[in-house]
Design a protein around this motif. Structure first.
Motif, PDB file in Angstrom:
ATOM      1  N   HIS A  40       0.028   5.303  -6.279  1.00 18.05           N
ATOM      2  CA  HIS A  40       0.308   4.315  -7.326  1.00 18.05           C
ATOM      3  C   HIS A  40       0.982   5.012  -8.497  1.00 18.05           C
ATOM      4  O   HIS A  40       0.399   5.902  -9.123  1.00 18.05           O
ATOM      5  N   CYS A 114       4.118   0.765  -6.900  1.00 12.52           N
ATOM      6  CA  CYS A 114       3.097   0.077  -7.693  1.00 12.52           C
ATOM      7  C   CYS A 114       2.019  -0.451  -6.754  1.00 12.52           C
ATOM      8  O   CYS A 114       2.295  -1.253  -5.865  1.00 12.52           O
ATOM      9  N   ARG A 115       0.809   0.028  -6.949  1.00 12.98           N
ATOM     10  CA  ARG A 115      -0.345  -0.440  -6.179  1.00 12.98           C
ATOM     11  C   ARG A 115      -1.381  -1.074  -7.123  1.00 12.98           C
ATOM     12  O   ARG A 115      -2.565  -1.070  -6.855  1.00 12.98           O
ATOM     13  N   LYS A 116      -0.887  -1.627  -8.235  1.00  9.25           N
ATOM     14  CA  LYS A 116      -1.773  -2.184  -9.256  1.00  9.25           C
ATOM     15  C   LYS A 116      -2.706  -3.248  -8.692  1.00  9.25           C
ATOM     16  O   LYS A 116      -3.873  -3.315  -9.074  1.00  9.25           O
ATOM     17  N   SER A 117      -2.219  -4.052  -7.772  1.00 12.29           N
ATOM     18  CA  SER A 117      -3.051  -5.127  -7.219  1.00 12.29           C
ATOM     19  C   SER A 117      -3.957  -4.643  -6.091  1.00 12.29           C
ATOM     20  O   SER A 117      -4.767  -5.408  -5.578  1.00 12.29           O
ATOM     21  N   ARG A 119      -6.935  -2.213  -4.376  1.00 10.12           N
ATOM     22  CA  ARG A 119      -8.209  -1.618  -4.786  1.00 10.12           C
ATOM     23  C   ARG A 119      -8.133  -0.085  -4.847  1.00 10.12           C
ATOM     24  O   ARG A 119      -8.744   0.537  -5.704  1.00 10.12           O
TER      25      ARG A 119
END
Length: 156
Positions: A40, A114-117, A119
């Motif tokens: 991320h 982007c791995r903001k959403s 877990r």
């Protein structure tokens, strides 16, 4: 039944370290369906250093409740077209950095996305598992000890 004693058993979730990026430990989701590992990252920008292309980015390795952002730099290995979990093709920056899992350390390619959403801020793909000679027991989590990043040496 065949057994493979030379393989290291991991669970579906493991603690890893990325000492080349200054990341002592972060939780990773193991995903044998993903070829390339993912980290991320935001604020990604390329720059030149010693006639090579590098990338500067902010790695987000904390949790939504306890965010932790680390400013990182790494040599750019490539750009790769990767199909995300929602099926969209993305052009991603790919870096190579040492990864520590328990007391093992090896070089792993990570795409920056982007791995903001998501877990888990890190996805561990099958290429990293093959290179590290890992086998997954899907019934287990956090099998390996905390990453021993103090064992890391920058040669490679």
């Amino acid at each position: 039944m065949k057994t493979f004693d030379h393989l290291t058993v991991i669970g579906l979730r493991e603690w890893i370290g990325l000492p080349g990026l200054g990341i002592a430990k972060v939780r990773a989701k193991v995903d044998s369906g993903a070829k390339t590992s993912a980290l991320h990252a935001t604020d990604i920008e390329t720059f030149e250093r010693d006639d090579e292309t590098w990338v500067r980015f902010k790695a987000h390795v904390g949790t939504p409740r306890k965010p932790q952002d680390i400013d990182c730099e790494a040599r750019l290995v490539s750009f790769k077209r990767i199909k995300s979990s929602n099926g969209h093709l993305q052009e991603r920056h790919v870096i190579r950095t040492p990864m520590v899992l328990g007391d093992k350390c090896w070089w792993v390619d990570f795409s920056l996305t982007c791995r903001k959403s998501m877990r888990y801020r890190v996805l561990l793909g099958c290429t990293a598992m093959l290179d590290g000679q890992l086998v997954i027991n899907p019934g287990l989590r956090f099998v390996q000890d905390q990453p021993q990043t103090n064992l890391f040496h920058s040669e490679g």
